[in-house]
Design a protein around this motif. Structure first.
Motif, PDB file in Angstrom:
ATOM      1  N   SER A  23       0.841  -1.188   0.000  1.00  0.00           N
ATOM      2  CA  SER A  23       0.000   0.000   0.000  1.00  0.00           C
ATOM      3  C   SER A  23       0.878   1.241   0.000  1.00  0.00           C
ATOM      4  O   SER A  23       1.786   1.363   0.813  1.00  0.00           O
ATOM      5  N   TYR A  26      -3.175   5.330   2.466  1.00  0.00           N
ATOM      6  CA  TYR A  26      -4.594   5.229   2.784  1.00  0.00           C
ATOM      7  C   TYR A  26      -5.056   6.619   3.198  1.00  0.00           C
ATOM      8  O   TYR A  26      -4.286   7.390   3.761  1.00  0.00           O
ATOM      9  N   GLN A  64     -11.281   0.641  -0.827  1.00  0.00           N
ATOM     10  CA  GLN A  64     -11.154  -0.417   0.167  1.00  0.00           C
ATOM     11  C   GLN A  64     -12.087  -0.175   1.348  1.00  0.00           C
ATOM     12  O   GLN A  64     -12.309   0.958   1.740  1.00  0.00           O
ATOM     13  N   TRP A  65     -12.596  -1.246   1.899  1.00  0.00           N
ATOM     14  CA  TRP A  65     -13.400  -1.174   3.124  1.00  0.00           C
ATOM     15  C   TRP A  65     -13.274  -2.513   3.846  1.00  0.00           C
ATOM     16  O   TRP A  65     -12.763  -3.476   3.300  1.00  0.00           O
ATOM     17  N   HIS A  66     -13.701  -2.548   5.083  1.00  0.00           N
ATOM     18  CA  HIS A  66     -13.686  -3.807   5.831  1.00  0.00           C
ATOM     19  C   HIS A  66     -14.965  -3.938   6.617  1.00  0.00           C
ATOM     20  O   HIS A  66     -15.647  -2.971   6.917  1.00  0.00           O
ATOM     21  N   ARG A  70     -13.079  -9.112   7.299  1.00  0.00           N
ATOM     22  CA  ARG A  70     -12.254  -9.195   6.100  1.00  0.00           C
ATOM     23  C   ARG A  70     -12.089  -7.818   5.482  1.00  0.00           C
ATOM     24  O   ARG A  70     -12.941  -6.952   5.649  1.00  0.00           O
ATOM     25  N   ILE A  71     -10.989  -7.655   4.754  1.00  0.00           N
ATOM     26  CA  ILE A  71     -10.787  -6.436   3.973  1.00  0.00           C
ATOM     27  C   ILE A  71     -11.277  -6.707   2.561  1.00  0.00           C
ATOM     28  O   ILE A  71     -10.984  -7.754   1.982  1.00  0.00           O
ATOM     29  N   HIS A  72     -12.028  -5.787   2.030  1.00  0.00           N
ATOM     30  CA  HIS A  72     -12.566  -5.909   0.673  1.00  0.00           C
ATOM     31  C   HIS A  72     -12.057  -4.735  -0.158  1.00  0.00           C
ATOM     32  O   HIS A  72     -11.795  -3.665   0.384  1.00  0.00           O
ATOM     33  N   TRP A  73     -11.922  -4.926  -1.453  1.00  0.00           N
ATOM     34  CA  TRP A  73     -11.584  -3.804  -2.303  1.00  0.00           C
ATOM     35  C   TRP A  73     -12.226  -3.963  -3.660  1.00  0.00           C
ATOM     36  O   TRP A  73     -12.493  -5.059  -4.125  1.00  0.00           O
TER      37      TRP A  73
END
Length: 85
Positions: A23, A26, A64-66, A70-73
Motif C-alpha cells: 500500500s 490510505y 477499500q473497506w472492511h 475481512r478487507i474488501h476492495w
C-alpha cells in the motif's frame, strides 16, 4: 514483491490471501485532523531506514473497506509501468 525482498535478504511471507501487495497510502476523513509536525517527529524517531527500493510492474487504484472480519476492495484503475512486452 518476492523478488525485491529476495535481493535484500528480507523474508517475504504472503498473507493467507496469497495476493501480495504494498500500500502506498490510505486516506480517510480523519486525515484532515493529522498534525504534520507530530507526524514528522514520530517518523524521525524511527531508528532504521525509512526508504527502500521496490520493483513493481503496475499500480492499482482501489476503493477499500472492511466489515470487521475481512478487507474488501473494488478495483478502480490499473496502471501498467515500464515498457510494453
Amino acid at each position: 514483491m518476492t523478488e525485491s525482498t529476495a535481493r535484500t535478504g528480507a523474508v517475504y511471507r504472503p498473507g493467507r490471501s496469497g495476493y501480495p501487495h504494498m500500500s502506498l497510502g490510505y486516506i480517510t476523513d480523519a486525515a484532515a485532523g493529522l498534525d504534520p509536525v507530530a507526524l514528522r517527529t514520530a517518523l524521525a524517531q524511527i531508528e532504521r531506514p525509512l526508504t527502500g527500493t521496490v520493483l513493481v510492474n503496475r499500480i492499482h487504484l482501489v476503493e477499500q473497506w472492511h466489515d470487521n472480519r475481512r478487507i474488501h476492495w473494488n478495483p478502480l484503475a490499473e496502471i501498467p509501468l515500464g515498457a510494453a512486452a
